[in-house]
Design an enzyme around this catalytic site. Structure first.
Site, mmCIF file in Angstrom:
data_model
loop_
_atom_site.group_PDB
_atom_site.id
_atom_site.type_symbol
_atom_site.label_atom_id
_atom_site.label_comp_id
_atom_site.label_asym_id
_atom_site.label_seq_id
_atom_site.Cartn_x
_atom_site.Cartn_y
_atom_site.Cartn_z
ATOM 1 N N THR A 1 -59.129 15.390 35.947
ATOM 2 C CA THR A 1 -59.397 13.907 35.873
ATOM 3 C C THR A 1 -59.188 13.430 37.215
ATOM 4 O O THR A 1 -58.222 13.632 37.925
ATOM 5 C CB THR A 1 -58.462 13.320 34.681
ATOM 6 O OG1 THR A 1 -58.644 12.027 34.890
ATOM 7 C CG2 THR A 1 -56.880 13.456 34.993
ATOM 8 N N LYS B 1 -55.062 -10.872 39.424
ATOM 9 C CA LYS B 1 -53.898 -11.578 39.552
ATOM 10 C C LYS B 1 -54.230 -13.015 40.385
ATOM 11 O O LYS B 1 -54.270 -12.726 41.410
ATOM 12 C CB LYS B 1 -52.544 -10.899 40.094
ATOM 13 C CG LYS B 1 -52.143 -9.772 39.537
ATOM 14 C CD LYS B 1 -51.351 -8.522 40.134
ATOM 15 C CE LYS B 1 -51.449 -7.338 39.301
ATOM 16 N NZ LYS B 1 -52.524 -6.303 39.676
ATOM 17 N N TRP C 1 -52.494 -13.560 34.941
ATOM 18 C CA TRP C 1 -53.169 -12.255 34.808
ATOM 19 C C TRP C 1 -54.536 -12.586 33.971
ATOM 20 O O TRP C 1 -54.449 -12.901 32.956
ATOM 21 C CB TRP C 1 -52.283 -11.179 33.951
ATOM 22 C CG TRP C 1 -51.324 -10.621 34.942
ATOM 23 C CD1 TRP C 1 -50.824 -10.870 36.119
ATOM 24 C CD2 TRP C 1 -50.662 -9.305 34.561
ATOM 25 N NE1 TRP C 1 -49.906 -10.000 36.713
ATOM 26 C CE2 TRP C 1 -49.682 -9.102 35.596
ATOM 27 C CE3 TRP C 1 -50.795 -8.589 33.445
ATOM 28 C CZ2 TRP C 1 -49.046 -7.791 35.722
ATOM 29 C CZ3 TRP C 1 -50.068 -7.160 33.451
ATOM 30 C CH2 TRP C 1 -48.993 -7.075 34.415
ATOM 31 N N GLU D 1 -55.637 12.359 29.395
ATOM 32 C CA GLU D 1 -54.416 12.950 29.424
ATOM 33 C C GLU D 1 -53.794 12.934 27.794
ATOM 34 O O GLU D 1 -52.699 13.637 27.376
ATOM 35 C CB GLU D 1 -53.348 12.288 30.020
ATOM 36 C CG GLU D 1 -53.318 12.289 31.502
ATOM 37 C CD GLU D 1 -54.684 11.570 32.228
ATOM 38 O OE1 GLU D 1 -55.503 10.824 31.488
ATOM 39 O OE2 GLU D 1 -54.408 11.366 33.460
HETATM 40 P P1 AMP Z 1 -60.659 8.972 31.108
HETATM 41 O O1 AMP Z 1 -59.161 9.785 31.320
HETATM 42 O O2 AMP Z 1 -61.518 9.059 32.129
HETATM 43 O O3 AMP Z 1 -61.182 9.165 29.682
HETATM 44 O O4 AMP Z 1 -60.324 7.484 31.155
HETATM 45 C C1 AMP Z 1 -59.673 6.896 30.223
HETATM 46 C C2 AMP Z 1 -59.399 5.342 30.360
HETATM 47 O O5 AMP Z 1 -60.577 4.632 29.962
HETATM 48 C C3 AMP Z 1 -58.345 4.630 29.645
HETATM 49 O O6 AMP Z 1 -57.060 4.837 30.423
HETATM 50 C C4 AMP Z 1 -58.851 3.253 29.692
HETATM 51 O O7 AMP Z 1 -58.438 2.492 30.837
HETATM 52 C C5 AMP Z 1 -60.352 3.281 29.536
HETATM 53 N N1 AMP Z 1 -60.765 3.454 28.091
HETATM 54 C C6 AMP Z 1 -61.067 4.258 27.058
HETATM 55 N N2 AMP Z 1 -61.288 3.765 25.993
HETATM 56 C C7 AMP Z 1 -61.346 2.528 26.010
HETATM 57 C C8 AMP Z 1 -61.803 1.290 25.075
HETATM 58 N N3 AMP Z 1 -61.962 1.766 23.915
HETATM 59 N N4 AMP Z 1 -61.378 0.088 25.674
HETATM 60 C C9 AMP Z 1 -61.204 -0.009 26.876
HETATM 61 N N5 AMP Z 1 -60.927 1.086 27.677
HETATM 62 C C10 AMP Z 1 -60.820 2.059 27.460
#
Ligand code: AMP
Length: 550
Positions: A191, A449, A454, A339
């Site tokens: 990742t 910010k 926020w 993760e």
């Molecule tokens: P990844 O590891 O590339 O799959 O990215 C994971 C990240 O995607 C999470 O930590 C969130 O920041 C974002 N994410 C995943 N699902 C959602 C969701 N339903 N709404 C908002 N953000 C999301």
């Protein structure tokens, strides 16, 4: 760990307590619906019995090439029936499946393949030119299997040991798979973050089996009903990315018909959706946007009503959910990260909302949802104290579940930073309401910010996306002497010849100020019309690049 001493009884000497292994998921699918099909584009199809035979043939092929338990085997392919076979055969041998992110830059791919210590590679012909210049720097790789769409002559400097179909065809259809410790590593992938090298995330057989069971029970929840053996499933999240959210394992467990689209091309996706009568897919919002914008669909020449799409990876905006709904497409949200295998929450609606009309459901459908079985979530303040479930208190989301990566591969410091005080820190900020429903406000690093407050970039994106003439939007914080930061937006207009002006968007945002949903300083001071917004390798808004470009 608790200090209590519950009663634990001895097993009779002849009893067995079988380990949780991925191979058992495949057996379940065959029992459920052996005649259901695995389909690859418009090129081939076979039933689950043949799928199992091919998994066994692939295991023989790899064994004949010297692959052993503990070896790491890399796969570079589009979403295919072959990839599905690798999802099973490689871990079932006790080897580790490394799903290579083919959209990374070549030097990052090289880094991940070296770091993973790959010893054998399955590569689709499209990725051969990518690997050829890297091969001399990967001396530990003992051989490459070529995956071809058609049998034509192929010249390459890679030491190819044979073509996938030809090699499988030579092998017997039964392999005596070993049984082993359920804590053996089954899969590994990388990742990318905002800084540093990609991080290796790995999952064991036990974790993947439990994740599959958790996902299966979630997908069959009342009002959700996404997947069972009577459904047709097609992923539109790449199989290299968190095992396509683990859904190929879940679809196999349940015996669903599975359609693999190969390289994502809008025309082929639409053809398969229609011809194969696909019921269920999952994807990031960008991909859904691409499908609903495809000519045939937007002009309603093609009817996709009844198609259910689980959207995750980024927030689903109300505008996109409504646009899809108008075309008969039923979108729902899920949340997780690489993760976390990935599933943490899904929007199983509270009973009263589940019975309401679409407009009432809409804001709920765009939230992250309820923690799925076996997941514990907390939202904590900066001192690590849990915040009340009031739908308002915003803090970092942290998680526990039996399927979270236990470390980054060979990265002690980053692993400890991920796992503090026994909780996996997601790096996301959000709130929990009285139902336990999670709403994600932002990534911690993307929160704007401003004036001591926020602002959620996701919330602002959701509002701007509802402005007439806006096709796509990304919001980031830009430095401001007076306020610390101010929001700035990149907007892709629906009609490039008639884009909305910055004033129009700002005026549109006034209503949310009047309704008390945002403060006045939530209206972006800088709004720029662009042809395209930078995306990451898996189609999410690439805020790192956007920051450098705004
Ligand atoms: P990844 O590891 O590339 O799959 O990215 C994971 C990240 O995607 C999470 O930590 C969130 O920041 C974002 N994410 C995943 N699902 C959602 C969701 N339903 N709404 C908002 N953000 C999301």
């Amino acid at each position: 760990m608790s200090t209590i001493t519950p009663k634990i009884l001895p097993s009779t000497p002849s009893a067995t307590n079988p380990p949780l292994l991925i191979g058992d998921l495949l057996d379940s699918g065959i029992r459920m619906a052996g005649n259901n099909q695995i389909v690859y584009r418009d090129q081939c199809r076979h039933d689950y019995h043949r799928f199992r035979e091919r998994v066994h043939q692939l295991a023989h092929t790899l064994t004949a090439q010297g692959v052993q338990a503990g070896d790491v085997v890399a796969v570079l392919d589009w979403d295919s029936h072959r990839y599905l076979e690798c999802f099973f055969a490689i871990p079932m041998l006790g080897a580790v499946l490394h799903t290579v992110n083919v959209r990374l830059a070549p030097e990052q791919i090289l880094y991940t393949m070296e770091h993973a210590e790959d010893v054998f590679v399955l590569v689709h012909e499209d990725f051969v030119p990518l690997l050829e210049p890297l091969a001399s720097q990967l001396p530990n790789i003992r051989g490459y299997i070529l995956c071809q769409e058609a049998t034509n002559r192929f010249n390459t400097s890679l030491p190819i040991v044979g073509e996938y179909e030809a090699l499988l065809g030579e092998q017997p259809i039964h392999y005596a798979f070993p049984t082993f410790d359920e804590n053996a590593v089954a899969t590994l992938f990388y990742t990318t973050g905002t800084t540093g090298n990609p991080k290796g995330v790995f999952f064991t057989h036990r974790q993947l089996v439990l994740h599959t069971l958790g996902e299966a029970s979630t997908f069959q929840a009342p009002g959700f009903a996404l997947l069972n053996r009577d459904k047709v499933y097609m992923p539109i999240t790449p199989m290299f990315h968190v095992h396509a959210w683990g859904v190929p394992y879940t679809a196999t467990l349940l015996g669903a018909t599975q359609v693999y689209p190969g390289r994502y091309e809008p025309e082929m996706l639409v053809k398969l959706l229609v011809d194969e009568k696909v019921d269920f897919s999952h994807c990031v919002p960008t991909l859904l946007n691409m499908v609903v914008s495809a000519d045939a669909i937007a002009s309603r020449k093609v009817d996709l009503s009844g198609w259910k799409v689980l959207v995750g990876g980024s927030a689903l905006t109300q505008a996109l959910a409504s646009r899809a709904w108008a075309l008969g497409i039923d979108t729902r949200s899920a949340y997780g990260m690489s993760e976390t295998c990935p599933l943490l929450t899904a929007d199983i609606l509270p009973q009263a909302i589940a019975e309401a009309d679409f407009e009432t459901q809409l804001p709920w459908r765009c939230k992250a949802g309820l923690p799925v079985p076996l997941v514990k979530l907390q939202v904590v303040d900066t001192d690590g104290q849990p915040l009340p479930h009031d739908g308002k208190s915003i803090g970092e989301v942290r998680a526990q579940a039996p399927w979270l990566t236990q470390a980054y591969y060979k990265e002690e410091q980053r692993s400890e930073a991920l796992w503090r005080e026994g909780w996996l820190h997601t790096g996301d900020v959000g709130s929990l309401d009285e139902h336990g429903f999670l709403a994600i406000s932002d990534r911690i690093k993307d929160v704007i910010k401003t004036g001591g407050e926020w602002l959620s970039s996701l919330e602002l994106e959701s509002y701007i996306s509802q402005c007439p003439g806006v096709a796509e939007v990304a919001v980031i914080g830009v430095a401001d002497e007076k306020w610390g930061e101010r929001p700035a937006a990149l907007v892709v207009p629906e009609d490039p010849n008639n884009p909305p002006t910055a004033d129009t968007v700002q005026e549109f945002m006034e209503q949310f100020v009047v309704q008390g949903r945002i403060n006045r300083w939530g209206i972006p001071s800088l709004i720029r019309m662009v042809d395209e917004i930078p995306k990451t390798s898996v189609g999410k808004l690439d805020k790192k690049r956007i920051r450098t470009e705004i």
